[in-house]
Design an enzyme around this catalytic site. Sequence first.
Site, PDB file in Angstrom:
ATOM      1  CD  GLU A 249      -2.900  -0.352  -0.109  1.00 29.97           C
ATOM      2  OE1 GLU A 249      -2.809   0.245  -0.284  1.00 29.97           O
ATOM      3  OE2 GLU A 249      -3.325  -1.663  -0.390  1.00 29.97           O
ATOM      4  CB  CYS A 283      -1.639   7.082   2.167  1.00 29.58           C
ATOM      5  SG  CYS A 283      -2.660   6.045   2.862  1.00 29.58           S
TER       6      CYS A 283
END
Length: 496
Positions: A249, A283
């Site tokens: 990720e 993020c």
Amino acid sequence: MNGKNYIAGSWVEAVGGARFESRNPARFDQVLGAVALSNREDAEQAVAAAKTAFPYWRGLSRVKRGEYLDRFVEAIKAQTDEITRLVASEAGKAYNEAKADVVEGIHMAQYMFGHARLSSGQVVPSEIAEKDAYMFRKPKGVVAVISPWNFPFAIPIWLITPALLEGNTVVFKPSGNTPLVGEKIVECFERAELPPGVLNLVHGTGEDAGWPMVTHPDVEVVLFTGSYDVGSRIKEACVKDYRKMYACEMGGKNAMIICQDADLDLAVRAAILSAFKTTGQRCTSASRLLVHESRMEEFAAAFVAMARRIVIGDPLDPQVFMGPLISESAMKKVDFYNLLAKQEGAQVLLDGGRLEEGAHRQGYFFSPFIYRMAHRKDARVLHEEVFGPHVALIPFRTLEEAVTIHNDVEYGLACSVFTEDYRIARRLREECEFGVGYWNLPTIGAEVHLPFGGLKKSGTGVPASWPLLDLVTHKVAWTVGYSHEIKMAQGLSADV
Ligand code: UN1
């Protein structure tokens, strides 16, 4: 608090005896602890311990393995406040956010505990009446977990608990910025009496402690959350190995799309949360606010006014909304992009810069940077991830244009759309490239039982949450014949 490695159930110093310091980013004179600085040998010992523990662990029933996760949750709950304060001090997250990080970790462990009693395979039909066919999951072996500092509690638990539930053993390297939070997670597993070797901890840098895990021939799966630069190297190394699986990720350049008919009160508050919670260091943070040109003046004025009210300071102060940036290098990066925005023609609406006076003197404090800029392909600030309180207001005229701007970045993680029109929302949902989408909500705050992962440079196609249960297992087919003669599928003859 000192940080040690945890290998085969024992707390040990790094083989070379070296240590590094963990400091509070809000008060950099405050050393929180000295931590083992590991290298290849430590990583190899941890992998060996995990490999040794694997046959025993996979031999337990799934329900029994799940019960360890339940006890792990109890151990966390017994010290939630202490862990929250540690997260706030080591990661610089405002108290409420630090608490949410701990709660998110609890939720993931609870969710995986619940999974222990759910179906872990399938019964499937056969062409032949006297055959039964099944799908079973088998654990892969040793899983390496390499996690970031910004969710120092939740993200390791996102990655560790699915691996353990399915019968894998784990080697875990927490971020060098938040080693003591990583240590706490392992301590909670120790309190849960997890058998030795099932979860091993190695502190240190990505290069010296993480990389030897990633490339170790006995590591079957690598689970990573962090930057694209590191994630893409990990992916490359795994692809070259004929059997290694991976889920990375990585970053985002997330956008909110605020349409002509948007409820601006909702949109402004959501944009503030999306852009500035965790000081823009998620993020999922939104760094691009695409606003219909007819609403731009109104939106910009309200957004800047609310941003001016943000209280920046010590994360442990309950009034504080925004803590410090994590490190000096993070501060330099944000400073660089703020300057670059000006050079690239941004119309700056708010620029408080670095805060260095009074209570802010001892930390990496930075105030919001807000600017207006038309979308351009050659403007780096509109394409590159900054990971800080840096946000662009970008006007658009048509929905088509909004979609084009939205998708004109190399990332595709979180997206949110503000409109009162369900047809517009659906169109944006279909046409925008993202993995975690919202309608009339911020881009942050995903819940653990939803898939969490992005497209393009943001991910590698296997989101966190239940999809990880697939990645850390091999799905095997098992077909049983009950007939007294061999009967083949596809009309294949069994005659000899
Ligand atoms: C991250 O920033 O790496 O959706 C994860 C969110 C959080 C997770 C963020 N639940 O913002």
